[in-house]
Design a protein around this motif. Structure first.
Motif, PDB file in Angstrom:
ATOM      1  N   ARG A 402      38.003 -35.118 -36.869  1.00 37.99           N
ATOM      2  CA  ARG A 402      38.862 -35.329 -35.707  1.00 37.99           C
ATOM      3  C   ARG A 402      39.802 -36.518 -35.931  1.00 37.99           C
ATOM      4  O   ARG A 402      40.982 -36.471 -35.593  1.00 37.99           O
ATOM      5  CB  ARG A 402      38.008 -35.545 -34.457  1.00 37.99           C
ATOM      6  CG  ARG A 402      38.844 -35.619 -33.179  1.00 37.99           C
ATOM      7  CD  ARG A 402      37.953 -35.565 -31.947  1.00 37.99           C
ATOM      8  NE  ARG A 402      36.977 -36.620 -31.955  1.00 37.99           N
ATOM      9  CZ  ARG A 402      35.684 -36.434 -32.177  1.00 37.99           C
ATOM     10  NH1 ARG A 402      35.215 -35.207 -32.419  1.00 37.99           N
ATOM     11  NH2 ARG A 402      34.819 -37.450 -32.140  1.00 37.99           N
ATOM     12  N   MET A 403      39.313 -37.598 -36.531  1.00 38.13           N
ATOM     13  CA  MET A 403      40.146 -38.780 -36.797  1.00 38.13           C
ATOM     14  C   MET A 403      41.255 -38.457 -37.781  1.00 38.13           C
ATOM     15  O   MET A 403      42.407 -38.828 -37.588  1.00 38.13           O
ATOM     16  CB  MET A 403      39.272 -39.914 -37.332  1.00 38.13           C
ATOM     17  CG  MET A 403      40.049 -41.215 -37.554  1.00 38.13           C
ATOM     18  SD  MET A 403      39.022 -42.468 -38.328  1.00 38.13           S
ATOM     19  CE  MET A 403      37.670 -42.537 -37.173  1.00 38.13           C
ATOM     20  N   LEU A 404      40.869 -37.733 -38.854  1.00 34.48           N
ATOM     21  CA  LEU A 404      41.891 -37.369 -39.839  1.00 34.48           C
ATOM     22  C   LEU A 404      42.922 -36.423 -39.227  1.00 34.48           C
ATOM     23  O   LEU A 404      44.120 -36.455 -39.561  1.00 34.48           O
ATOM     24  CB  LEU A 404      41.237 -36.726 -41.056  1.00 34.48           C
ATOM     25  CG  LEU A 404      40.396 -37.670 -41.941  1.00 34.48           C
ATOM     26  CD1 LEU A 404      39.666 -36.915 -43.036  1.00 34.48           C
ATOM     27  CD2 LEU A 404      41.283 -38.745 -42.554  1.00 34.48           C
ATOM     28  N   ALA A 405      42.457 -35.527 -38.349  1.00 34.29           N
ATOM     29  CA  ALA A 405      43.399 -34.606 -37.705  1.00 34.29           C
ATOM     30  C   ALA A 405      44.399 -35.368 -36.824  1.00 34.29           C
ATOM     31  O   ALA A 405      45.600 -35.049 -36.779  1.00 34.29           O
ATOM     32  CB  ALA A 405      42.631 -33.564 -36.886  1.00 34.29           C
ATOM     33  N   GLN A 406      43.902 -36.393 -36.075  1.00 33.63           N
ATOM     34  CA  GLN A 406      44.816 -37.196 -35.247  1.00 33.63           C
ATOM     35  C   GLN A 406      45.827 -37.931 -36.108  1.00 33.63           C
ATOM     36  O   GLN A 406      47.023 -37.999 -35.788  1.00 33.63           O
ATOM     37  CB  GLN A 406      44.010 -38.170 -34.394  1.00 33.63           C
ATOM     38  CG  GLN A 406      43.195 -37.502 -33.310  1.00 33.63           C
ATOM     39  CD  GLN A 406      42.375 -38.507 -32.513  1.00 33.63           C
ATOM     40  OE1 GLN A 406      42.364 -39.693 -32.853  1.00 33.63           O
ATOM     41  NE2 GLN A 406      41.694 -38.016 -31.482  1.00 33.63           N
ATOM     42  N   LEU A 407      45.379 -38.493 -37.209  1.00 30.81           N
ATOM     43  CA  LEU A 407      46.306 -39.190 -38.114  1.00 30.81           C
ATOM     44  C   LEU A 407      47.320 -38.219 -38.708  1.00 30.81           C
ATOM     45  O   LEU A 407      48.512 -38.544 -38.856  1.00 30.81           O
ATOM     46  CB  LEU A 407      45.522 -39.890 -39.229  1.00 30.81           C
ATOM     47  CG  LEU A 407      44.673 -41.094 -38.803  1.00 30.81           C
ATOM     48  CD1 LEU A 407      43.844 -41.601 -39.988  1.00 30.81           C
ATOM     49  CD2 LEU A 407      45.554 -42.200 -38.247  1.00 30.81           C
TER      50      LEU A 407
END
Length: 470
Positions: A402-407
């Motif tokens: 999820r964090m990588l997707a937001q970035l």
């Protein structure tokens, strides 16, 4: 920015023409004054010439009157020794009418008007005749003309002079001359030209004329009384004759204070400068020369100044408007000052053109570099997004994915904004509606494959945003 001076050739030409007009005005006035003085002098000489013609025409009449007047005055002096002796007086009178003398009758008249001593022995009473009344009124030598006025027959000219002794009037002496001898005024040359002559005495009586006696009065000026004509001796003037025609009159003296001759010329034959059309041309000549000088000055200004200023203004305007095909200035036979201005302008145009060329080259190089930078930034952002996508697939935990997707979404959003702002380098702003639609579309594609259906509705206003705002 090049400022083009407003060189209004027409207005400048008008102003310069006005200045030239005022500059040449004193010269024109002086020339006009001098020409007018010359015309006036020529007019005076012309009038003097007409007076001379009048005197020439009356030369024989003057000689006759002077001879008659002298003879009468001489007879008045010669009668004193024989006064009171009828025989000796008659012989004296008879002697005056004999020989080469043109006199036809001589008489001594008493103060009461009786002829007591005559050349033909006749006697009579002349107290009621005009010649006696005139002689008594004048109290000096006088003349009279008419039909059978003193002895004999036919038209006569009579000279009468008073006889005095110690201031006492003893009577009058009269001598008659045939009137035919006064026809010397009627020369063929004068008659053909319509010129008329009339002689008058101080009382305004017509003594002789170059025309029939009944027409003589019609040849005199209508506004000048006969008695005043003797006072206008030496004058020349235009006036209507009593016949109604305008004529030129010249009054000349025959016997001082006693008899004058009035010459009358037709206006068209007067040959006076004032009546001649050439006089107007003479007066108009300096004015025409003044106008010609102004015209030459204006044309000279047009050829030497105005046309070169107009060419300079036209070249500056075309260069300021971006005309670069042939910006150099060309002048046709300019003066030295305008040739220097032409060289300076062409030198300035060459310098500015070279500077513009260098600036365009520098701008083109900077534009290419900037495009390369934008291209590399776009590639780097895409590379970062791809790496994050790879890392997201290899992530072990949902939180990491999820964090990588937001970035990744943020990086793609930056790539979208960068693409929108740098697609057209000539535009410094971006449309907010287009930018948000692209971002929403990008986010929508990123959620594909999650098993969730997303419905997107937008109601966006179109507003330009700067790069920092975007």
């Amino acid at each position: 920015m090049i400022k083009v001076p407003r060189l209004q050739g027409g207005s400048l030409l008008v102003r310069l023409a006005a200045l030239m007009t005022f500059a040449l005005l004193p010269l024109g006035l002086i020339a006009l004054y001098q020409t007018n003085a010359v015309v006036a002098e020529a007019n005076r000489l012309s009038h003097a010439s007409l007076l001379a013609h009048t005197q020439q025409a009356a030369a024989k009449e003057r000689e006759l009157l002077q001879r008659a007047g002298g003879a009468t005055e001489g007879l008045a002096a010669a009668i004193l020794p024989v006064f009171g002796s009828d025989d000796r007086c008659a012989n004296l009178m008879k002697s005056f009418t004999q020989g080469q003398n043109p006199f036809t009758f001589a008489a001594f008249i008493t103060p009461g008007g009786s002829m007591e001593c005559t050349s033909d022995g006749s006697i009579g009473d002349v107290s009621e005749k005009w010649l006696f009344l005139k002689a008594r009124q004048a109290a000096r030598l006088s003349f009279a003309a008419g039909q059978e006025i003193l002895g004999g027959s036919g038209p006569q000219l009579v000279a009468t002079s008073p006889v005095q002794r110690d201031g006492i009037l003893l009577g009058y002496v009269s001598i008659a001359v045939p009137h035919q001898l006064t026809k010397s005024l009627s020369g063929t040359k004068w008659a053909e030209q319509g010129i008329r002559f009339v002689t008058l005495d101080a009382q305004g009586e017509i003594l002789s004329a170059s025309i029939p006696e009944q027409q003589a009065a019609q040849a005199l000026p209508v506004s000048v009384p006969r008695r005043e004509l003797l006072q206008r001796t030496g004058d020349t003037f235009f006036e209507d004759a009593r016949s109604g025609q305008e004529r030129f009159f010249a009054v000349s003296e025959i016997l001082p204070g006693q008899v004058s001759v009035v010459g009358s010329w037709p206006v068209e034959n007067a040959m006076t400068v004032s009546a001649s059309p050439t006089s107007w041309m003479t007066l108009a000549f300096p004015v025409l020369m003044w106008l010609a000088g102004i015209s030459v000055a204006v044309l000279g200004l047009q050829q030497m100044v105005i046309r070169h200023l107009s060419a300079l203004r036209r070249a500056m305007r075309l260069y300021a408007l971006g005309e670069r095909d042939d910006p150099s200035l060309k002048l046709n036979s300019p003066p030295r000052e305008f040739e220097e201005a032409r060289l300076s302008f062409n030198r300035m145009v060459a310098i500015l053109s070279e500077a513009e060329r260098r600036r365009e080259l520098d701008l083109e190089e900077k534009t290419m570099l900037l495009r390369e930078v934008h291209h590399r930034v776009k590639n780097n952002l895409q590379l970062v997004a791809s790496i994050m996508n790879m890392q997201g697939r290899n992530a072990q935990t949902p939180e990491a994915r999820r964090m990588l997707a937001q970035l990744q979404r943020r990086v793609r959003g930056l790539a979208t904004i960068h693409r929108s702002l740098n697609t057209n380098p000539d535009i410094s702003t971006v449309d907010s509606r287009e930018l948000i639609n692209e971002l929403i579309a990008e986010i929508g594609t990123m959620n594909a494959g999650t098993g969730q259906d997303i419905a997107i509705e937008t109601n966006l206003a179109q507003m330009p945003l700067s790069q920092d705002q975007g």
